[in-house]
Design a protein around this motif. Sequence first.
Motif, PDB file in Angstrom:
ATOM      1  N   LEU A  33       0.829  -1.213   0.000  1.00  0.00           N
ATOM      2  CA  LEU A  33       0.000   0.000   0.000  1.00  0.00           C
ATOM      3  C   LEU A  33       0.861   1.261   0.000  1.00  0.00           C
ATOM      4  CD1 LEU A  33      -2.818  -1.168   2.421  1.00  0.00           C
ATOM      5  CD2 LEU A  33      -2.954  -0.887  -0.064  1.00  0.00           C
ATOM      6  N   ALA A  34       2.007   1.237   0.663  1.00  0.00           N
ATOM      7  CA  ALA A  34       2.925   2.377   0.627  1.00  0.00           C
ATOM      8  C   ALA A  34       3.442   2.591  -0.794  1.00  0.00           C
ATOM      9  CB  ALA A  34       4.086   2.158   1.598  1.00  0.00           C
ATOM     10  N   VAL A  35       3.775   1.511  -1.471  1.00  0.00           N
ATOM     11  CA  VAL A  35       4.246   1.594  -2.852  1.00  0.00           C
ATOM     12  C   VAL A  35       3.169   2.204  -3.745  1.00  0.00           C
ATOM     13  CG1 VAL A  35       4.855   0.177  -4.878  1.00  0.00           C
ATOM     14  CG2 VAL A  35       5.972  -0.234  -2.664  1.00  0.00           C
ATOM     15  N   LYS A  36       1.933   1.783  -3.565  1.00  0.00           N
ATOM     16  CA  LYS A  36       0.845   2.347  -4.376  1.00  0.00           C
ATOM     17  C   LYS A  36       0.609   3.815  -4.023  1.00  0.00           C
ATOM     18  CE  LYS A  36      -1.038   0.753  -7.190  1.00  0.00           C
ATOM     19  NZ  LYS A  36      -0.713   0.690  -8.633  1.00  0.00           N
ATOM     20  N   GLN A  37       0.731   4.183  -2.760  1.00  0.00           N
ATOM     21  CA  GLN A  37       0.597   5.586  -2.356  1.00  0.00           C
ATOM     22  C   GLN A  37       1.633   6.435  -3.093  1.00  0.00           C
ATOM     23  OE1 GLN A  37      -1.758   6.991  -0.524  1.00  0.00           O
ATOM     24  NE2 GLN A  37      -0.858   9.024  -0.458  1.00  0.00           N
ATOM     25  N   ALA A  38       2.863   5.962  -3.125  1.00  0.00           N
ATOM     26  CA  ALA A  38       3.918   6.682  -3.841  1.00  0.00           C
ATOM     27  C   ALA A  38       3.610   6.728  -5.339  1.00  0.00           C
ATOM     28  CB  ALA A  38       5.266   6.011  -3.591  1.00  0.00           C
ATOM     29  N   HIS A  39       3.204   5.618  -5.891  1.00  0.00           N
ATOM     30  CA  HIS A  39       2.876   5.516  -7.322  1.00  0.00           C
ATOM     31  C   HIS A  39       1.843   6.575  -7.725  1.00  0.00           C
ATOM     32  CE1 HIS A  39       1.584   3.500 -11.076  1.00  0.00           C
ATOM     33  NE2 HIS A  39       0.358   3.663 -10.632  1.00  0.00           N
ATOM     34  N   VAL A  50       9.776   5.832 -12.586  1.00  0.00           N
ATOM     35  CA  VAL A  50       9.513   5.375 -11.216  1.00  0.00           C
ATOM     36  C   VAL A  50       8.044   4.993 -11.068  1.00  0.00           C
ATOM     37  CG1 VAL A  50       9.566   6.007  -8.769  1.00  0.00           C
ATOM     38  CG2 VAL A  50      11.424   6.726 -10.294  1.00  0.00           C
ATOM     39  N   HIS A  51       7.158   5.769 -11.661  1.00  0.00           N
ATOM     40  CA  HIS A  51       5.728   5.472 -11.621  1.00  0.00           C
ATOM     41  C   HIS A  51       5.468   4.061 -12.156  1.00  0.00           C
ATOM     42  CE1 HIS A  51       1.421   6.439 -11.886  1.00  0.00           C
ATOM     43  NE2 HIS A  51       1.450   5.906 -13.107  1.00  0.00           N
ATOM     44  N   GLU A  52       6.043   3.737 -13.297  1.00  0.00           N
ATOM     45  CA  GLU A  52       5.848   2.404 -13.890  1.00  0.00           C
ATOM     46  C   GLU A  52       6.543   1.322 -13.068  1.00  0.00           C
ATOM     47  OE1 GLU A  52       7.062   2.920 -17.963  1.00  0.00           O
ATOM     48  OE2 GLU A  52       5.182   3.944 -18.486  1.00  0.00           O
ATOM     49  N   LEU A  53       7.740   1.613 -12.576  1.00  0.00           N
ATOM     50  CA  LEU A  53       8.458   0.654 -11.735  1.00  0.00           C
ATOM     51  C   LEU A  53       7.618   0.264 -10.521  1.00  0.00           C
ATOM     52  CD1 LEU A  53      10.976  -0.863 -10.622  1.00  0.00           C
ATOM     53  CD2 LEU A  53      11.704   1.341  -9.643  1.00  0.00           C
ATOM     54  N   LEU A  54       6.982   1.241  -9.906  1.00  0.00           N
ATOM     55  CA  LEU A  54       6.234   0.958  -8.680  1.00  0.00           C
ATOM     56  C   LEU A  54       5.041   0.038  -8.917  1.00  0.00           C
ATOM     57  CD1 LEU A  54       6.472   4.364  -6.802  1.00  0.00           C
ATOM     58  CD2 LEU A  54       7.883   2.313  -6.538  1.00  0.00           C
ATOM     59  N   ASP A  55       4.457   0.061 -10.102  1.00  0.00           N
ATOM     60  CA  ASP A  55       3.405  -0.918 -10.408  1.00  0.00           C
ATOM     61  C   ASP A  55       3.968  -2.332 -10.404  1.00  0.00           C
ATOM     62  OD1 ASP A  55       0.860   0.173 -10.576  1.00  0.00           O
ATOM     63  OD2 ASP A  55       1.065   0.738 -12.678  1.00  0.00           O
ATOM     64  N   ASP A  56       5.142  -2.503 -11.016  1.00  0.00           N
ATOM     65  CA  ASP A  56       5.776  -3.824 -11.028  1.00  0.00           C
ATOM     66  C   ASP A  56       6.177  -4.261  -9.623  1.00  0.00           C
ATOM     67  OD1 ASP A  56       5.520  -3.883 -13.798  1.00  0.00           O
ATOM     68  OD2 ASP A  56       7.573  -3.159 -14.155  1.00  0.00           O
ATOM     69  N   VAL A  57       6.679  -3.328  -8.839  1.00  0.00           N
ATOM     70  CA  VAL A  57       7.072  -3.629  -7.457  1.00  0.00           C
ATOM     71  C   VAL A  57       5.852  -4.087  -6.652  1.00  0.00           C
ATOM     72  CG1 VAL A  57       7.914  -2.594  -5.301  1.00  0.00           C
ATOM     73  CG2 VAL A  57       9.093  -2.121  -7.467  1.00  0.00           C
ATOM     74  N   ALA A  58       4.741  -3.377  -6.794  1.00  0.00           N
ATOM     75  CA  ALA A  58       3.520  -3.758  -6.070  1.00  0.00           C
ATOM     76  C   ALA A  58       3.072  -5.162  -6.467  1.00  0.00           C
ATOM     77  CB  ALA A  58       2.414  -2.740  -6.324  1.00  0.00           C
ATOM     78  N   ASP A  98       1.097  12.830   2.330  1.00  0.00           N
ATOM     79  CA  ASP A  98       1.181  14.157   1.711  1.00  0.00           C
ATOM     80  C   ASP A  98       2.498  14.404   0.978  1.00  0.00           C
ATOM     81  OD1 ASP A  98       2.705  14.203   3.985  1.00  0.00           O
ATOM     82  OD2 ASP A  98       1.855  16.054   4.776  1.00  0.00           O
ATOM     83  N   LEU A  99       3.266  13.359   0.705  1.00  0.00           N
ATOM     84  CA  LEU A  99       4.513  13.524  -0.045  1.00  0.00           C
ATOM     85  C   LEU A  99       4.214  13.718  -1.525  1.00  0.00           C
ATOM     86  CD1 LEU A  99       6.928  10.754   1.301  1.00  0.00           C
ATOM     87  CD2 LEU A  99       6.878  13.167   1.902  1.00  0.00           C
ATOM     88  N   GLU A 100       5.020  14.518  -2.200  1.00  0.00           N
ATOM     89  CA  GLU A 100       4.944  14.655  -3.646  1.00  0.00           C
ATOM     90  C   GLU A 100       6.284  14.476  -4.332  1.00  0.00           C
ATOM     91  OE1 GLU A 100       2.946  18.150  -5.040  1.00  0.00           O
ATOM     92  OE2 GLU A 100       1.050  17.567  -4.120  1.00  0.00           O
ATOM     93  N   VAL A 106      11.169   8.137  -2.849  1.00  0.00           N
ATOM     94  CA  VAL A 106      12.250   7.156  -2.941  1.00  0.00           C
ATOM     95  C   VAL A 106      12.853   6.911  -1.557  1.00  0.00           C
ATOM     96  CG1 VAL A 106      14.593   6.787  -3.838  1.00  0.00           C
ATOM     97  CG2 VAL A 106      12.768   7.541  -5.383  1.00  0.00           C
ATOM     98  N   ALA A 107      13.119   7.971  -0.825  1.00  0.00           N
ATOM     99  CA  ALA A 107      13.703   7.834   0.519  1.00  0.00           C
ATOM    100  C   ALA A 107      12.753   7.114   1.469  1.00  0.00           C
ATOM    101  CB  ALA A 107      14.071   9.209   1.072  1.00  0.00           C
TER     102      ALA A 107
END
Length: 159
Positions: A33-39, A50-58, A98-100, A106-107
């Motif tokens: 869920l954190a990965v999707k929040q970032a995505h 990074v947006h596309e990477l995070l889908d694969d990571v999830a 609330d991160l953008e 990444v951090a």
Amino acid sequence: MPEAFVAGLDDQTRHKMIDLLNARLADTIALTLAVKQAHWNLKGAGYIGVHELLDDVADRLRDGADLMAERASILGGHAKGTLEEAADKSTISAYPVDLEPLQDHVAALKERFMAVGEALRKAIDEAADAGDAGTEDLFTEVVRAVDKDAWFIGANATR
């Protein structure tokens, strides 16, 4: 408790492994869920990659969660994979909503991947000490994917 479908593990070991699997399942669901929040929310240079990477990571995290949940059932327990269980039992820190900036995501993700990786390594040791090679191997498989994804995500850091 439902019927177990493994031989050679006593009830105490099975119960311990079911609890361990569910603990790491909660962390993995929270991390997914954190990965999707970032995505959904990241912005900045390098966004699309990074947006596309995070889908694969999830997707890989969901695969690991599925392995843990199924193993808990195989051992005669119940997979506890609800949102409520993950929120209550996860050991990783809550992800900020609330991160953008891409670098902030990444951090934040790297920190959480490192925590989950550490917990999985401890789970490997606990399963080995309990004599459950199947669960030990499962955790090893999951931590390999977590390590790789931490590396993929961390490679996007500029600071």
